[in-house]
Design an enzyme around this catalytic site. Sequence first.
Site, PDB file in Angstrom:
ATOM      1  CB  SER A   1      23.522   7.886  11.237  1.00 27.28           C
ATOM      2  OG  SER A   1      23.748   8.403  10.054  1.00 27.28           O
TER       3      SER A   1
ATOM      4  CG  ASP B   1      29.282   3.385   8.228  1.00 28.50           C
ATOM      5  OD1 ASP B   1      28.685   3.996   6.862  1.00 28.50           O
ATOM      6  OD2 ASP B   1      28.390   4.156   8.862  1.00 28.50           O
TER       7      ASP B   1
ATOM      8  CG  HIS C   1      25.927   3.841   8.138  1.00 25.99           C
ATOM      9  ND1 HIS C   1      26.175   4.216   8.923  1.00 25.99           N
ATOM     10  CD2 HIS C   1      24.166   4.414   8.231  1.00 25.99           C
ATOM     11  CE1 HIS C   1      25.837   5.738   9.168  1.00 25.99           C
ATOM     12  NE2 HIS C   1      24.405   6.032   8.772  1.00 25.99           N
TER      13      HIS C   1
END
Lengths: 284, 284
Positions: free
Chosen positions: A151, A228, A261
């Site tokens: 991320s 996600d 995620h």
Amino acid sequence: MTVKIDTVMQTRCFGGTQGVYRHDSAATRCGMRFAVYLPPQARQSRVPVLYWLSGLTCTEENFIIKSGAQRKAAEWGIAIITPDTSPRGLNLPGENESYDFGAGAGFYLDATQAPWSGHYNMYTYITDELFSLAAAHFPIDSSRAGIFGHSMGGHGALTIAVKNPGQYHSVSAFAPICSAMRCPWGIKALGGYLGQHQEAWKEYDAATLIESRGWKNSPILIDQGTEDTYLHTQLQPQFLQEVCARAGVELELRMQDGYDHSYYFIASFMDDHLKFHAKYLMSK
Amino acid sequence: MTVKIDTVMQTRCFGGTQGVYRHDSAATRCGMRFAVYLPPQARQSRVPVLYWLSGLTCTEENFIIKSGAQRKAAEWGIAIITPDTSPRGLNLPGENESYDFGAGAGFYLDATQAPWSGHYNMYTYITDELFSLAAAHFPIDSSRAGIFGHSMGGHGALTIAVKNPGQYHSVSAFAPICSAMRCPWGIKALGGYLGQHQEAWKEYDAATLIESRGWKNSPILIDQGTEDTYLHTQLQPQFLQEVCARAGVELELRMQDGYDHSYYFIASFMDDHLKFHAKYLMSK
């Protein structure tokens, strides 16, 4: 100059040692923690090293308890170093007000704007201070270093690798932000840390840097879950596809069906990333 | 009777599904959470199931984020069910005053003493209510069930297996308490939940039960770290060695050099335990 490093925790893990350490950082002018996994092979000789950069809200702990990376790192003889995601405990105004800016959200850049400048220098911390300190204090071979992350940390890994191709020989990411300049998290962070002149932002934008500087050390391996929550609003892998195509950079973008995620996603594909890095670091 | 189960979380993990669920429990008369990992094979047919019992202070979450068990469970097609370690949120007097009694410390028994009786019935919850509910709601084959756990949960797994050999076909533990009656944690818990008559304690003491009832379904596999802080004061594997020798129960006690009591230890040997259980559950 001798830097004092305190051991916060050290424990046996897959035949090697998982440690957490603390030191006074010159780059961030505060105490910083980082984690080091040393595989059993490090008792005999210096081993290749992978740096893991974590995402928003994380500390050095998330990766070491959730990723399951130590198993293959032990088998293949790779050290993994996991820094924190920002300075901590400075009590700067606004430092602890949001999850996506300030503490836990350093974005791996050097801030130029008050009150962040002088402390929020995670770029220098990772690429210079921690890199040197780790080489001096642990049995790692810094001439065989790779970098990866998740991320915000995936974006950090991409920017740091591309800007330092002599230092990092392989790069990969899980669900990275692909262009900080073009997503809400990044726009908030770049504006806050660097001010409103977007020229300065380009120095810390993964897509922009890949297009302008290229990357030849390894392909770029990216895993991205299709479920996600942040895929379309923040991460936007199409920006990476576009610039890699234009810049002739080899990108392996794997869309992983049904994954989100979380670290459940990361753990599911961790072995593939370690194998990818091992290929490039072991052949050096 | 149809029981309503709420989904707290569900996510893709190693090709299968990691979920956390909540239901109103009849055994504990409060809301209870539990986690279920379903491997990809469960989309085709019912799969064998392993129950994991956690140690003091844990919830259903520790195992699923820290153990790394899903990887091999996915490969070998085993479901893993992880209950919480006690009732929660009842606000009984003293429930939240110590880490080793009350909330987070149910000790997998049925309490007889006020105010715990009527709620702190984790033995009935695990062996009866959750066992039936899981069989009814998830694609598992409860005729192929095993059980394992850590510390207090390792003791729980041993007692529950030995008392229900028709229900659990394999048992193993990481750093288990081996005789609750002979360690400070256990003496506090058994006294508090069952009162001071030690005859009642014997019904929930692993070493006593193994000696009196025996165990023939599988060997007992135990991993124990040599650097575990609690090894000599609380866990005391020599009690297990003694009773297994006397009762003719096959014990594989592996002392693991340098390991402590943490999930770094558990993760390091998780694959071995899954392989052990798979051998017994797959051959049924």
